[in-house]
Write a protein that holds these residues in place. Structure first.
Motif: not given
Length: 127
Positions: A33-40, A92-94, A99-101
């Motif tokens: 989830t952290v890395f998906l947030g970073l990627i997004l 929120p589960n994805t 990470g997104v911020v």
């Protein structure tokens, strides 16, 4: 404005390298989830950087032609950040919100780091 045009390809490649590292982190760590947030966030940050460069070029052309320049796309960049937050809240589960911020701030951090490195390199060459 020309400096930003010449700077963009280098910054884009740095961001692509970071995205590749994030994909590796996604595949090899339990923090999906952290890395998906970073990627997004980083992908949208790259889009914001592209919008900034494009609008800055249009701004410079309008000044050269003596026309009234348009804005540099601040609203579009805020809307992109709002889109990232809406996507994150919807899933929120994805996606991890922190990470997104952090991903949204990536292009600004890359610009700062690149400027510091280029200044150090220039001073080193002057010696």
């Amino acid at each position: 404005m020309q400096e930003l045009q010449h700077l963009f390809p280098r910054l884009r490649s740095y961001i692509f390298y970071l995205l590749a590292l994030y994909v590796l982190g996604l595949g090899f760590t339990p923090y999906q989830t952290v890395f998906l947030g970073l990627i997004l966030g980083t992908a949208l940050s790259l889009y914001n950087l592209w919008v900034l460069v494009r609008r800055a070029k249009q701004f410079g052309q309008a000044l050269d032609e003596g026309k009234r320049p348009r804005s540099v796309g601040t609203f579009a960049r805020f809307a992109t950040a709002a889109l990232a937050v809406v996507i994150t809240i919807s899933y929120p589960n994805t996606f991890h919100i922190i990470g997104v911020v952090m991903g949204l701030m990536t292009s600004y951090l890359v610009i700062i780091i690149d400027l510091v490195v280029q200044n150090i390199r220039r001073r080193w060459e002057e010696r």
